[in-house]
Design an enzyme around this catalytic site. Structure first.
Site, PDB file in Angstrom:
ATOM      1  N   LYS A  14       0.837  -1.217   0.000  1.00  0.00           N
ATOM      2  CA  LYS A  14       0.000   0.000   0.000  1.00  0.00           C
ATOM      3  C   LYS A  14       0.861   1.252   0.000  1.00  0.00           C
ATOM      4  O   LYS A  14       0.654   2.160  -0.795  1.00  0.00           O
ATOM      5  CB  LYS A  14      -0.915   0.034   1.244  1.00  0.00           C
ATOM      6  CG  LYS A  14      -1.881  -1.117   1.361  1.00  0.00           C
ATOM      7  CD  LYS A  14      -2.778  -0.976   2.574  1.00  0.00           C
ATOM      8  CE  LYS A  14      -2.055  -1.127   3.896  1.00  0.00           C
ATOM      9  NZ  LYS A  14      -1.579  -2.488   4.174  1.00  0.00           N
ATOM     10  N   ARG A  90      -9.700   0.820   7.851  1.00  0.00           N
ATOM     11  CA  ARG A  90      -9.302  -0.558   8.149  1.00  0.00           C
ATOM     12  C   ARG A  90     -10.417  -1.326   8.838  1.00  0.00           C
ATOM     13  O   ARG A  90     -10.242  -2.507   9.135  1.00  0.00           O
ATOM     14  CB  ARG A  90      -8.068  -0.559   9.044  1.00  0.00           C
ATOM     15  CG  ARG A  90      -6.756  -0.755   8.280  1.00  0.00           C
ATOM     16  CD  ARG A  90      -5.623  -0.659   9.280  1.00  0.00           C
ATOM     17  NE  ARG A  90      -4.414  -1.335   8.890  1.00  0.00           N
ATOM     18  CZ  ARG A  90      -3.406  -0.769   8.240  1.00  0.00           C
ATOM     19  NH1 ARG A  90      -3.483   0.467   7.821  1.00  0.00           N
ATOM     20  NH2 ARG A  90      -2.310  -1.460   7.987  1.00  0.00           N
ATOM     21  N   ARG A 129      11.553  -6.311   5.542  1.00  0.00           N
ATOM     22  CA  ARG A 129      11.515  -4.897   5.939  1.00  0.00           C
ATOM     23  C   ARG A 129      12.000  -4.743   7.381  1.00  0.00           C
ATOM     24  O   ARG A 129      12.676  -3.783   7.719  1.00  0.00           O
ATOM     25  CB  ARG A 129      10.087  -4.355   5.796  1.00  0.00           C
ATOM     26  CG  ARG A 129       9.995  -2.872   6.138  1.00  0.00           C
ATOM     27  CD  ARG A 129       8.645  -2.277   5.829  1.00  0.00           C
ATOM     28  NE  ARG A 129       7.626  -2.780   6.730  1.00  0.00           N
ATOM     29  CZ  ARG A 129       6.330  -2.530   6.608  1.00  0.00           C
ATOM     30  NH1 ARG A 129       5.898  -1.780   5.615  1.00  0.00           N
ATOM     31  NH2 ARG A 129       5.466  -3.003   7.464  1.00  0.00           N
ATOM     32  N   ARG A 135      10.929  -1.092  12.946  1.00  0.00           N
ATOM     33  CA  ARG A 135       9.533  -1.039  13.374  1.00  0.00           C
ATOM     34  C   ARG A 135       9.237  -2.144  14.381  1.00  0.00           C
ATOM     35  O   ARG A 135       9.572  -3.302  14.165  1.00  0.00           O
ATOM     36  CB  ARG A 135       8.603  -1.169  12.155  1.00  0.00           C
ATOM     37  CG  ARG A 135       8.417   0.153  11.444  1.00  0.00           C
ATOM     38  CD  ARG A 135       7.595   0.015  10.196  1.00  0.00           C
ATOM     39  NE  ARG A 135       6.292  -0.591  10.390  1.00  0.00           N
ATOM     40  CZ  ARG A 135       5.303  -0.508   9.503  1.00  0.00           C
ATOM     41  NH1 ARG A 135       5.476   0.171   8.393  1.00  0.00           N
ATOM     42  NH2 ARG A 135       4.160  -1.092   9.731  1.00  0.00           N
ATOM     43  N   ARG A 146      -1.181  -9.357  12.920  1.00  0.00           N
ATOM     44  CA  ARG A 146      -1.634  -8.339  11.959  1.00  0.00           C
ATOM     45  C   ARG A 146      -2.394  -8.993  10.802  1.00  0.00           C
ATOM     46  O   ARG A 146      -3.391  -8.443  10.323  1.00  0.00           O
ATOM     47  CB  ARG A 146      -0.434  -7.544  11.425  1.00  0.00           C
ATOM     48  CG  ARG A 146       0.137  -6.618  12.483  1.00  0.00           C
ATOM     49  CD  ARG A 146       1.542  -6.183  12.143  1.00  0.00           C
ATOM     50  NE  ARG A 146       1.615  -5.327  10.980  1.00  0.00           N
ATOM     51  CZ  ARG A 146       2.736  -5.073  10.329  1.00  0.00           C
ATOM     52  NH1 ARG A 146       3.872  -5.607  10.720  1.00  0.00           N
ATOM     53  NH2 ARG A 146       2.722  -4.274   9.293  1.00  0.00           N
TER      54      ARG A 146
HETATM   55  P1  B4P Z   1       4.645  -1.522   2.217  1.00  0.00           P
HETATM   56  O1  B4P Z   1       4.335  -0.766   0.975  1.00  0.00           O
HETATM   57  O2  B4P Z   1       5.412  -0.799   3.289  1.00  0.00           O
HETATM   58  O3  B4P Z   1       3.375  -2.202   2.889  1.00  0.00           O
HETATM   59  P2  B4P Z   1       2.069  -1.630   3.556  1.00  0.00           P
HETATM   60  O4  B4P Z   1       0.982  -2.466   2.948  1.00  0.00           O
HETATM   61  O5  B4P Z   1       1.968  -0.139   3.396  1.00  0.00           O
HETATM   62  O6  B4P Z   1       2.335  -1.910   5.115  1.00  0.00           O
HETATM   63  P3  B4P Z   1       1.567  -2.023   6.493  1.00  0.00           P
HETATM   64  O7  B4P Z   1       0.146  -2.480   6.296  1.00  0.00           O
HETATM   65  O8  B4P Z   1       2.458  -2.871   7.281  1.00  0.00           O
HETATM   66  O9  B4P Z   1       1.619  -0.705   7.289  1.00  0.00           O
HETATM   67  P4  B4P Z   1       0.811   0.514   7.876  1.00  0.00           P
HETATM   68  O10 B4P Z   1       1.883   1.497   8.036  1.00  0.00           O
HETATM   69  O11 B4P Z   1      -0.370   0.896   7.043  1.00  0.00           O
HETATM   70  O12 B4P Z   1       5.434  -2.823   1.753  1.00  0.00           O
HETATM   71  C1  B4P Z   1       5.968  -3.736   2.701  1.00  0.00           C
HETATM   72  C2  B4P Z   1       7.363  -4.175   2.263  1.00  0.00           C
HETATM   73  O13 B4P Z   1       7.287  -4.876   1.009  1.00  0.00           O
HETATM   74  C3  B4P Z   1       8.334  -3.024   2.051  1.00  0.00           C
HETATM   75  O14 B4P Z   1       9.571  -3.385   2.567  1.00  0.00           O
HETATM   76  C4  B4P Z   1       8.397  -2.858   0.534  1.00  0.00           C
HETATM   77  O15 B4P Z   1       9.652  -2.388   0.080  1.00  0.00           O
HETATM   78  C5  B4P Z   1       8.173  -4.298   0.055  1.00  0.00           C
HETATM   79  N1  B4P Z   1       7.496  -4.367  -1.237  1.00  0.00           N
HETATM   80  C6  B4P Z   1       6.479  -3.571  -1.664  1.00  0.00           C
HETATM   81  N2  B4P Z   1       6.089  -3.942  -2.909  1.00  0.00           N
HETATM   82  C7  B4P Z   1       6.856  -5.027  -3.258  1.00  0.00           C
HETATM   83  C8  B4P Z   1       6.925  -5.879  -4.420  1.00  0.00           C
HETATM   84  N3  B4P Z   1       6.134  -5.704  -5.475  1.00  0.00           N
HETATM   85  N4  B4P Z   1       7.815  -6.906  -4.418  1.00  0.00           N
HETATM   86  C9  B4P Z   1       8.638  -7.103  -3.348  1.00  0.00           C
HETATM   87  N5  B4P Z   1       8.637  -6.327  -2.232  1.00  0.00           N
HETATM   88  C10 B4P Z   1       7.745  -5.292  -2.183  1.00  0.00           C
HETATM   89  O16 B4P Z   1       0.205   0.090   9.334  1.00  0.00           O
HETATM   90  C11 B4P Z   1       0.988  -0.149  10.489  1.00  0.00           C
HETATM   91  C12 B4P Z   1       0.117  -0.318  11.765  1.00  0.00           C
HETATM   92  O17 B4P Z   1      -0.529   0.955  12.127  1.00  0.00           O
HETATM   93  C13 B4P Z   1      -1.083  -1.279  11.656  1.00  0.00           C
HETATM   94  O18 B4P Z   1      -0.700  -2.633  11.908  1.00  0.00           O
HETATM   95  C14 B4P Z   1      -2.039  -0.746  12.770  1.00  0.00           C
HETATM   96  O19 B4P Z   1      -1.642  -1.195  14.045  1.00  0.00           O
HETATM   97  C15 B4P Z   1      -1.842   0.764  12.702  1.00  0.00           C
HETATM   98  N6  B4P Z   1      -2.857   1.388  11.832  1.00  0.00           N
HETATM   99  C16 B4P Z   1      -2.614   1.924  10.589  1.00  0.00           C
HETATM  100  N7  B4P Z   1      -3.766   2.393  10.047  1.00  0.00           N
HETATM  101  C17 B4P Z   1      -4.747   2.148  10.958  1.00  0.00           C
HETATM  102  C18 B4P Z   1      -6.158   2.377  10.960  1.00  0.00           C
HETATM  103  N8  B4P Z   1      -6.780   2.933   9.906  1.00  0.00           N
HETATM  104  N9  B4P Z   1      -6.879   2.011  12.055  1.00  0.00           N
HETATM  105  C19 B4P Z   1      -6.283   1.445  13.123  1.00  0.00           C
HETATM  106  N10 B4P Z   1      -4.952   1.190  13.192  1.00  0.00           N
HETATM  107  C20 B4P Z   1      -4.184   1.534  12.115  1.00  0.00           C
END
Ligand code: B4P
Length: 190
Positions: A14, A90, A129, A135, A146
């Site tokens: 994302k 979410r 990551r 983190r 998660r």
């Molecule tokens: P990211 O791009 O970082 O993944 P994400 O889906 O954004 O991450 P996430 O869901 O963990 O985090 P968030 O901060 O929203 O990619 C992950 C990894 O994969 C990276 O290292 C990237 O380089 C790699 N990658 C990406 N694309 C790739 C590909 N095509 N091939 C290979 N590698 C690839 O949330 C963190 C926490 O905050 C949640 O668990 C929750 O506790 C809280 N939170 C956030 N939003 C909330 C909400 N709305 N309500 C309640 N709690 C919330």
């Protein structure tokens, strides 16, 4: 306004894809994960409370999350062309609150992009990551929680928008550029 929700399991990309979308479509990027990590980094009492949820892999309570997000939406300039909502909503309660917030501002969600990535690939990306991110939630026990929380609480959000004809499922496996190409094809067709 063009308002797009980026949805998908933890590690589905994302944040990675949202950044590319912001660069291409010039939309305002609202990442709730980044907002929460920023608050934690300040060392405030609110930040300590947030970390007590995120470090265990749980979502922070809806009411608190919605109020944090509303404050940020309100602070955007009035000529903002649109939003990329990265990691919000979410829960279905957050989706309902978001639609109410947008309606009050005379706009609505145009599309939810659901990034579909295989379970083992998600775990591999997050562990990878975790080697450099520092983190507190990128460790195997928290990652498992998660992913469970995602299935129980966030997958229904995708269905919420599907019922409204506003959801698209995108194959999130492959190179970052290939996935971005699939996303752009959907956004450009809006
Ligand atoms: P990211 O791009 O970082 O993944 P994400 O889906 O954004 O991450 P996430 O869901 O963990 O985090 P968030 O901060 O929203 O990619 C992950 C990894 O994969 C990276 O290292 C990237 O380089 C790699 N990658 C990406 N694309 C790739 C590909 N095509 N091939 C290979 N590698 C690839 O949330 C963190 C926490 O905050 C949640 O668990 C929750 O506790 C809280 N939170 C956030 N939003 C909330 C909400 N709305 N309500 C309640 N709690 C919330």
């Amino acid at each position: 306004m063009l308002n797009i929700i980026m949805c998908g399991a933890p590690g589905s990309g994302k944040g990675t894809q949202s950044q590319l979308m912001v660069n291409k479509y010039r939309l305002a990027h609202l990442s709730t994960g980044d907002l929460l990590r920023h608050e934690v980094a300040t060392g405030s009492e609110l930040g300590r409370m947030i970390e007590s949820y995120t470090s265990k892999g749980n979502l922070i309570p809806d009411e608190l999350m919605v109020s944090i997000l509303a404050k940020h939406i309100d602070s955007l300039p009035s000529d903002t062309p649109g939003l990329i909502l990265d990691g919000f909503p979410r829960t279905v309660a957050q989706a309902e609150a978001l639609e109410q917030m947008l309606t009050q501002r005379g706009t609505q969600t145009d599309l939810l992009i659901d990034l579909d990535v295989a379970h083992d690939e998600l775990i591999g990306r997050l562990l990878n990551r975790g080697k450099t991110s520092g983190r507190s939630d990128d460790n195997i026990d928290t990652i498992r929680t998660r992913l469970q929380v995602y299935e129980q609480q966030t997958r229904p959000v995708s269905d919420f928008y599907k019922k409204r004809g506003k959801q698209v499922l995108i194959n999130g496996m492959g190179s970052v550029d290939d996935i971005f190409g699939r996303i752009c094809a959907c956004v450009d067709a809006l």
